[in-house]
Design a protein around this motif. Structure first.
Motif, short mmCIF file in Angstrom:
data_model
loop_
_atom_site.label_atom_id
_atom_site.label_comp_id
_atom_site.label_asym_id
_atom_site.label_seq_id
_atom_site.Cartn_x
_atom_site.Cartn_y
_atom_site.Cartn_z
N PRO A 91 -10.35 6.00 -86.26
CA PRO A 91 -10.95 6.63 -87.44
C PRO A 91 -10.04 7.67 -88.08
O PRO A 91 -9.94 7.74 -89.31
N GLU A 92 -9.36 8.45 -87.26
CA GLU A 92 -8.45 9.45 -87.81
C GLU A 92 -7.26 8.78 -88.48
O GLU A 92 -6.79 9.23 -89.54
N ALA A 93 -6.76 7.68 -87.90
CA ALA A 93 -5.68 6.94 -88.53
C ALA A 93 -6.12 6.41 -89.89
O ALA A 93 -5.36 6.45 -90.87
N ALA A 94 -7.36 5.91 -89.99
CA ALA A 94 -7.87 5.42 -91.26
C ALA A 94 -7.97 6.54 -92.28
O ALA A 94 -7.68 6.37 -93.47
N ARG A 95 -8.40 7.72 -91.82
CA ARG A 95 -8.48 8.88 -92.71
C ARG A 95 -7.10 9.21 -93.29
O ARG A 95 -6.95 9.45 -94.50
N MET A 101 -1.90 3.02 -98.35
CA MET A 101 -1.56 1.62 -98.13
C MET A 101 -1.25 0.95 -99.46
O MET A 101 -1.93 1.21 -100.46
N PRO A 102 -0.24 0.08 -99.51
CA PRO A 102 0.11 -0.58 -100.77
C PRO A 102 -1.06 -1.37 -101.33
O PRO A 102 -1.76 -2.08 -100.61
N ALA A 103 -1.28 -1.24 -102.64
CA ALA A 103 -2.39 -1.93 -103.29
C ALA A 103 -2.29 -3.43 -103.11
O ALA A 103 -3.31 -4.11 -102.92
N LEU A 139 -4.71 -5.56 -91.12
CA LEU A 139 -5.50 -4.38 -91.51
C LEU A 139 -5.29 -3.23 -90.54
O LEU A 139 -4.87 -2.14 -90.93
N HIS A 140 -5.57 -3.45 -89.26
CA HIS A 140 -5.46 -2.37 -88.28
C HIS A 140 -4.00 -1.91 -88.13
O HIS A 140 -3.74 -0.71 -88.02
N GLY A 141 -3.07 -2.87 -88.12
CA GLY A 141 -1.66 -2.49 -88.02
C GLY A 141 -1.19 -1.75 -89.25
O GLY A 141 -0.42 -0.78 -89.15
N GLY A 142 -1.64 -2.20 -90.43
CA GLY A 142 -1.25 -1.52 -91.67
C GLY A 142 -1.78 -0.11 -91.73
O GLY A 142 -1.10 0.80 -92.22
N ALA A 147 -0.58 5.62 -91.64
CA ALA A 147 -1.04 6.95 -91.21
C ALA A 147 0.10 7.96 -91.15
O ALA A 147 -0.14 9.17 -91.12
N GLY A 148 1.33 7.45 -91.10
CA GLY A 148 2.49 8.34 -91.15
C GLY A 148 2.91 8.93 -89.82
O GLY A 148 3.71 9.86 -89.78
N ASN A 149 2.39 8.39 -88.72
CA ASN A 149 2.75 8.87 -87.39
C ASN A 149 3.12 7.68 -86.52
O ASN A 149 2.24 6.98 -86.01
N PRO A 150 4.42 7.40 -86.35
CA PRO A 150 4.85 6.20 -85.62
C PRO A 150 4.32 6.14 -84.19
O PRO A 150 4.01 5.06 -83.69
#
Length: 219
Positions: A91-95, A101-103, A139-142, A147-150
């Motif tokens: 959930p935090e990654a999605a936030r 994410m590219p359109a 989706l989940h990988g993207g 999220a900007g944190n490798p």
């Protein structure tokens, strides 16, 4: 150039061996060897060896002393533990990923999800697991990548590999609901609504957990 070629071959071997595991072609508990895989995949043993080390690091292969590597037999307790950590992180990654994410990627995901709902894929109303897994990975990988944190992205990817063994083989009734939940996530990501993206992801993973618990209760 040689190093880049070796890395590319190792990643190809990784994807092919991973597919064997996730499709059940390599059964849980089965021993895997470099020689046999090299023959099966028509590759040299060096990229196979590198790929096996990657899969061992992700917990999908377990080293059994001198016997070699064994496909992990995922216990339901292992699955629930991994899913619990996913509920904390994704959930935090999605936030964090909302609005980043590219359109074009989101457009493709939305179109593919709607296509899956309208045409599951095998003419019998059953989900095409390969197509569903591809969309799920994207989706989940993207989200993890955006999220900007490798490090967060890698942790999520590893946890997802472990839970994918219990995918639509265990929960075919979740197919259409999963697609709709993914569409909710995509919409929130597209509109940059971080809190809603986090809530949609949390709700999705809670439904997955509840479905597994329900299946165990009925067993």
């Amino acid at each position: 150039m040689l190093i880049e070629t070796d890395k590319r071959l190792a990643l190809q071997a990784y994807e092919q061996i991973l597919n064997l595991i996730l499709t059940g072609a390599a059964q849980p508990g089965a021993m895997v060897t470099e020689r046999r895989l090299a023959e099966t995949l028509n590759m040299s043993r060096t990229p196979i060896r590198d790929a096996l080390l990657m899969l061992e690091g992700e917990g999908l292969l377990i080293r059994q002393g001198s016997r070699g590597l064994q496909v992990k037999q995922m216990r339901i307790e292992d699955y629930m533990d991994a899913l619990q950590v996913r509920q904390m992180l994704e959930p935090e990654a999605a936030r964090l990923a909302a609005g980043h994410m590219p359109a074009a990627s989101l457009d493709e995901l939305e179109a593919d999800l709607k296509s899956l709902i309208g045409n599951p894929g095998n003419g019998e109303g059953k989900p095409d697991r390969g197509s569903v897994r591809d969309v799920d990975d994207r989706l989940h990988g993207g989200i993890g990548d955006a999220a900007g944190n490798p490090q967060l992205a890698q942790i999520i990817r590893t946890l997802r590999r472990q839970t994918q063994i219990f995918d639509l083989r265990s929960m075919p009734e979740r197919f259409e609901a999963t697609c709709h939940e993914h569409l909710d996530i995509v919409q929130a990501l597209r509109e940059g609504r971080g809190d809603d993206a986090a809530q949609a992801m949390r709700r999705h993973l809670e439904h997955v957990r509840d479905s597994i618990i329900g299946r165990l209760t009925r067993a």
